[in-house]
Scaffold this motif. Sequence first.
Motif, PDB file in Angstrom:
ATOM      1  N   ASP A 187       0.733  -1.296   0.005  1.00  0.00           N
ATOM      2  CA  ASP A 187       0.047  -0.047   0.149  1.00  0.00           C
ATOM      3  C   ASP A 187       0.696   1.372   0.028  1.00  0.00           C
ATOM      4  OD1 ASP A 187      -2.205  -1.805   0.385  1.00  0.00           O
ATOM      5  OD2 ASP A 187      -2.121  -1.816   2.518  1.00  0.00           O
ATOM      6  N   GLY A 188       2.235   1.194  -0.437  1.00  0.00           N
ATOM      7  CA  GLY A 188       3.020   2.451  -0.097  1.00  0.00           C
ATOM      8  C   GLY A 188       2.639   3.384  -1.134  1.00  0.00           C
ATOM      9  N   SER A 189       2.172   3.124  -2.284  1.00  0.00           N
ATOM     10  CA  SER A 189       1.937   4.324  -3.305  1.00  0.00           C
ATOM     11  C   SER A 189       0.380   4.866  -2.731  1.00  0.00           C
ATOM     12  CB  SER A 189       1.384   3.528  -4.588  1.00  0.00           C
ATOM     13  OG  SER A 189       2.717   3.034  -5.006  1.00  0.00           O
ATOM     14  N   LYS A 190      -0.285   4.133  -2.261  1.00  0.00           N
ATOM     15  CA  LYS A 190      -1.832   4.985  -1.598  1.00  0.00           C
ATOM     16  C   LYS A 190      -1.333   5.827  -0.250  1.00  0.00           C
ATOM     17  CE  LYS A 190      -4.484   1.115  -3.255  1.00  0.00           C
ATOM     18  NZ  LYS A 190      -5.559  -0.227  -2.681  1.00  0.00           N
ATOM     19  N   LEU A 191      -0.424   5.393   0.375  1.00  0.00           N
ATOM     20  CA  LEU A 191      -0.034   5.947   1.664  1.00  0.00           C
ATOM     21  C   LEU A 191       0.751   7.367   1.371  1.00  0.00           C
ATOM     22  CD1 LEU A 191       1.290   3.164   3.961  1.00  0.00           C
ATOM     23  CD2 LEU A 191      -0.839   4.627   4.214  1.00  0.00           C
ATOM     24  N   VAL A 192       1.567   7.255   0.301  1.00  0.00           N
ATOM     25  CA  VAL A 192       2.347   8.656  -0.253  1.00  0.00           C
ATOM     26  C   VAL A 192       1.347   9.472  -0.712  1.00  0.00           C
ATOM     27  CG1 VAL A 192       3.712   9.478  -2.055  1.00  0.00           C
ATOM     28  CG2 VAL A 192       4.524   7.445  -0.861  1.00  0.00           C
TER      29      VAL A 192
END
Length: 363
Positions: free
Chosen positions: A175-180
């Motif tokens: 989920d890194g892209s969503k968190l960014v």
Amino acid sequence: MYAKLETRTFLAMLVGVSLAFVLLMKPFFGPIFWAVAVALIFHPVQQLLHKKLGDRPNINALITLFVCLVIVIIPVLVLGTAMIGEGVGIYQKIQDGEIRPGEYIDQVNKSFPAIQSLLAQFDINVAELRDRTVSAFLGGSQFLAKQALGVGQNTFQFFLGLALMIYLAFFLLRDGSKLVELMIKALPLGDERERLLFAKFAEVTRATVKGNLLIAIIQGALGGIIFAVLGITGALLWGVVMAIVSLLPAVGAAIVWVPAAIYLAAVGDLVSAVVLTVFGVVVIGLADNLLRPILVGRDTKLPDYLVLLSTLGGIAMFGINGFVMGPLVAALFMAFWGIFIREFSEGAEQEARQPNSDQSSEP
């Protein structure tokens, strides 16, 4: 008036709750930091799997994490265990009198009296230096022994931190892209600035971790191999020590192999001393001087001297994590000032052109 009071109260509480959350997460800083580093470094693997397997975030994250475990985490654990075991063995030999560090230093002083004269010119007491060196050697080996005991006693805590890091890395990979994107929406810095700063954060973290660790592995392996070839006791331990101290730019592994070469010359083993010196300067030294600017300085876009200073300052401030945190802070410092200078100069130019345009519009 009441609306402004509500807004200010809400912002004050938002800051307070955020600080409380940071303090709550402080005991887990290490696992969180390295989970973020793992997610950033292996993000290209995640993207490659996304292209090959399609949009299957859970499967892609699990495969990426498995790759990380196989090529990074498990080898580091095995190597660390071997290093501690060998360090405990050397400590036991010191305790039994089989190894006497003081006698090694006395042998060097006896064989090279010029060293003592040179140190005396700088008001350096050789006897005091000898005692400090012996104490440092004993302290280091004793530290490894305590670490072995500590790992045994705190096994649950160690593996809890490791499991937490792996667990967080999975979700950050998935989920890194969503968190960014969520953080970009939340932070009040402007989307363009935030994207630039996040990109710089990821770039510097990847460069420093991959670059420094790769250099450390190469130098440690080369040092351990030459020590083993020359028959020096504890080659594996000294190889790992060289890998650790190679995180310090400019000096690095020379802290270990230079004293070893001097001792070999002092005991009359000139061939081994020459071989170790040549190998250290030509092979180990060039590995640092050539690879560090390419792998670290180029990707971080920081000058070599700033990489050196920020690494040393980071280690002094943050401990072992500082070899990443130091250059990261320096790169963000440069990025913030770059944004400020660019936007300020653009604003100043627009203001300078504004009066001219006003005057030209007058009849």
